[in-house]
Design an enzyme around this catalytic site. Structure first.
Site, PDB file in Angstrom:
ATOM      1  N   ASP A  84       0.824  -0.942  -0.208  1.00 29.41           N
ATOM      2  CA  ASP A  84      -0.227  -0.134   0.011  1.00 29.41           C
ATOM      3  C   ASP A  84       0.667   1.216   0.174  1.00 29.41           C
ATOM      4  O   ASP A  84       2.254   1.346   0.125  1.00 29.41           O
ATOM      5  CB  ASP A  84      -0.735   0.250   1.100  1.00 29.41           C
ATOM      6  N   SER A  85       0.485   2.731   0.327  1.00 33.83           N
ATOM      7  CA  SER A  85       1.016   3.743   0.026  1.00 33.83           C
ATOM      8  C   SER A  85       1.472   4.322   1.123  1.00 33.83           C
ATOM      9  O   SER A  85       2.187   4.287   1.432  1.00 33.83           O
ATOM     10  CB  SER A  85       0.425   4.714  -0.875  1.00 33.83           C
TER      11      SER A  85
ATOM     12  N   TYR B 183      -0.373   8.473  -2.197  1.00 31.80           N
ATOM     13  CA  TYR B 183      -0.614   8.304  -3.790  1.00 31.80           C
ATOM     14  C   TYR B 183      -1.742   9.170  -4.962  1.00 31.80           C
ATOM     15  O   TYR B 183      -1.700   9.341  -5.848  1.00 31.80           O
ATOM     16  CB  TYR B 183      -0.567   6.769  -4.036  1.00 31.80           C
ATOM     17  N   GLY B 184      -2.500   9.345  -3.491  1.00 34.61           N
ATOM     18  CA  GLY B 184      -4.028   9.446  -3.934  1.00 34.61           C
ATOM     19  C   GLY B 184      -4.287  10.815  -4.417  1.00 34.61           C
ATOM     20  O   GLY B 184      -5.011  11.982  -5.312  1.00 34.61           O
TER      21      GLY B 184
ATOM     22  N   CYS C 254      -3.865  -0.643  -1.745  1.00 39.18           N
ATOM     23  CA  CYS C 254      -3.834   0.280  -2.494  1.00 39.18           C
ATOM     24  C   CYS C 254      -5.198   1.292  -3.508  1.00 39.18           C
ATOM     25  O   CYS C 254      -4.800   0.745  -4.420  1.00 39.18           O
ATOM     26  CB  CYS C 254      -2.861   1.205  -2.298  1.00 39.18           C
ATOM     27  N   ASN C 255      -6.030   1.193  -3.127  1.00 41.25           N
ATOM     28  CA  ASN C 255      -7.131   1.175  -4.484  1.00 41.25           C
ATOM     29  C   ASN C 255      -6.699   2.416  -5.178  1.00 41.25           C
ATOM     30  O   ASN C 255      -7.306   2.352  -6.502  1.00 41.25           O
ATOM     31  CB  ASN C 255      -8.730   2.032  -3.570  1.00 41.25           C
ATOM     32  N   THR C 256      -5.840   3.596  -5.452  1.00 44.13           N
ATOM     33  CA  THR C 256      -5.241   4.658  -6.280  1.00 44.13           C
ATOM     34  C   THR C 256      -4.104   3.790  -6.809  1.00 44.13           C
ATOM     35  O   THR C 256      -4.814   3.977  -8.612  1.00 44.13           O
ATOM     36  CB  THR C 256      -4.680   5.038  -5.362  1.00 44.13           C
TER      37      THR C 256
ATOM     38  N   GLU D 272      -5.685   9.403   9.658  1.00 41.81           N
ATOM     39  CA  GLU D 272      -4.620   9.014  10.313  1.00 41.81           C
ATOM     40  C   GLU D 272      -4.252   9.990  11.646  1.00 41.81           C
ATOM     41  O   GLU D 272      -4.047   9.310  12.056  1.00 41.81           O
ATOM     42  CB  GLU D 272      -3.145   9.724   9.699  1.00 41.81           C
TER      43      GLU D 272
ATOM     44  N   CYS E 287     -11.201   2.889  -0.857  1.00 44.20           N
ATOM     45  CA  CYS E 287     -10.365   4.000  -0.385  1.00 44.20           C
ATOM     46  C   CYS E 287      -9.592   2.667   1.721  1.00 44.20           C
ATOM     47  O   CYS E 287     -10.635   2.499   1.386  1.00 44.20           O
ATOM     48  CB  CYS E 287     -10.275   4.979  -0.525  1.00 44.20           C
ATOM     49  N   THR E 288      -8.265   2.918   1.371  1.00 44.52           N
ATOM     50  CA  THR E 288      -7.929   1.648   2.186  1.00 44.52           C
ATOM     51  C   THR E 288      -8.792   2.724   3.952  1.00 44.52           C
ATOM     52  O   THR E 288      -8.691   1.589   4.344  1.00 44.52           O
ATOM     53  CB  THR E 288      -6.517   1.675   1.934  1.00 44.52           C
ATOM     54  N   HIS E 289      -8.889   3.158   3.711  1.00 47.11           N
ATOM     55  CA  HIS E 289      -8.871   4.418   5.487  1.00 47.11           C
ATOM     56  C   HIS E 289     -10.167   4.112   5.756  1.00 47.11           C
ATOM     57  O   HIS E 289     -10.720   4.645   6.574  1.00 47.11           O
ATOM     58  CB  HIS E 289      -8.671   5.611   5.279  1.00 47.11           C
TER      59      HIS E 289
HETATM   60  N1  DGL Z   1      -4.038   4.005   0.338  1.00 55.44           N
HETATM   61  C1  DGL Z   1      -4.863   5.236  -0.446  1.00 55.44           C
HETATM   62  C2  DGL Z   1      -5.640   4.107  -0.824  1.00 55.44           C
HETATM   63  O1  DGL Z   1      -6.863   2.944  -0.958  1.00 55.44           O
HETATM   64  C3  DGL Z   1      -5.198   6.006   0.238  1.00 55.44           C
HETATM   65  C4  DGL Z   1      -4.235   6.999   0.385  1.00 55.44           C
HETATM   66  C5  DGL Z   1      -3.416   7.755  -0.480  1.00 55.44           C
HETATM   67  O2  DGL Z   1      -3.896   8.492  -0.422  1.00 55.44           O
HETATM   68  O3  DGL Z   1      -1.795   7.072  -0.349  1.00 55.44           O
HETATM   69  O4  DGL Z   1      -7.046   4.959  -2.457  1.00 55.44           O
END
Ligand code: DGL
Length: 265
Positions: free
Chosen positions: A11-12, A43-44, A74-76, A153, A185-187
């Site tokens: 993941d990012s 990464y987003g 990571c979704n992005t 976070e 999104c992961t969060h």
């Molecule tokens: N992990 C990213 C996602 O799931 C969220 C955090 C990021 O922007 O890197 O899209």
């Protein structure tokens, strides 16, 4: 048949631990190597080229750990770079978009689905395309919710500020009368309560982390590559920045203490 090699997850940053947690729950016998690119998160907000370059390096890192499957938490990255990664590497690689989209298409009765994610995920329209592939008749409404990541976070999982941000971001989706919402999104699974409250209890929330865990199980079991070990499984965590912040936030994601995080920066 059994394959004792670990599952690789990247993941990012720390967010992918929502995916690690679901994989651990579903496949408790599997060893796991987790890489969080904490030096380069988020990464987003970055371009496809940059995200793809970072992702190739992340998979290369996991390959050096001899993983049998790579899960892009990571979704992005899943939205922007998964196809490229699949073409570059021979190891099976799965992302969160396909499983989340399929689950949403199965769940919707009104054929109106919402998607929330980082701005990069939403701009890519990857969820929308994946949902339409399953059923072109489904209407998809999307919204970027960039403030959700820093709120999680910081540990602001509830309270008036988080409620206000959620109701502003989600108002257009409410107006679109969706009956299913993908937390893309992961969060976001950590904000499930706030999101549910803002959307109303009749809207089904889809957790892409849970869905990709099911996909990982399916792929490994059909390849005869599940780990049939009897000993306790091992999890190794690696980050690209120094580990103290990861350690702190990781507890919130995994709901347990994390020790032994190595920095590979
Ligand atoms: N992990 C990213 C996602 O799931 C969220 C955090 C990021 O922007 O890197 O899209």
């Amino acid at each position: 048949m059994s394959d004792k090699r670990p599952i690789g997850i990247f993941d990012s940053g720390v967010g992918g631990l929502t995916v690690a947690r679901e994989i651990q729950k579903l496949l408790p016998g599997e060893d796991m190597v987790y890489f969080g690119d904490t030096a380069r998160v988020p990464y987003g907000t970055k371009s496809r080229e940059t995200i793809t370059k970072f992702s190739v390096e992340n998979v290369e890192f996991l390959m050096r750990k001899d993983v049998k499957l790579v899960v892009v938490a990571c979704n992005t990255v899943s939205a922007l770079s998964l196809d490229f990664l699949k073409r570059c590497f021979r190891v099976p690689i799965i992302g969160v978009i396909g499983p989340g989209a399929k689950a949403a298409a199965r769940s919707t009765i009104s054929k109106r689905v919402g998607v929330i994610g980082t701005n990069a995920t939403i701009a890519s329209r990857s969820y929308e395309k994946a949902i339409k592939k399953v059923d072109p008749g489904i209407l998809v409404a999307s919204a970027g919710c960039p403030l959700f990541v820093p709120l999680v976070e910081e540990g602001w999982l509830k309270g008036s500020v988080t409620d206000a941000v959620a109701s502003i971001y989600l108002a257009p989706l409410k107006a679109a009368r969706i009956d299913t919402l993908i937390m893309g999104c992961t969060h976001y699974p950590l904000l499930r309560k706030v999101i549910q409250e803002a959307m109303g209890r009749n809207v089904i929330l889809i957790d892409s982390a849970k869905e990709v865990a099911k996909e990982a199980e399916m792929i490994l079991s059909s390849a005869g590559a599940l780990n049939s070990q009897s000993r306790r499984s091992r999890q190794h965590f690696f980050v690209s920045d120094e580990p103290s912040r990861f350690l702190k936030v990781a507890e919130r994601f995994l709901k347990r203490r994390v020790t032994c995080v190595k920095s590979v920066g």
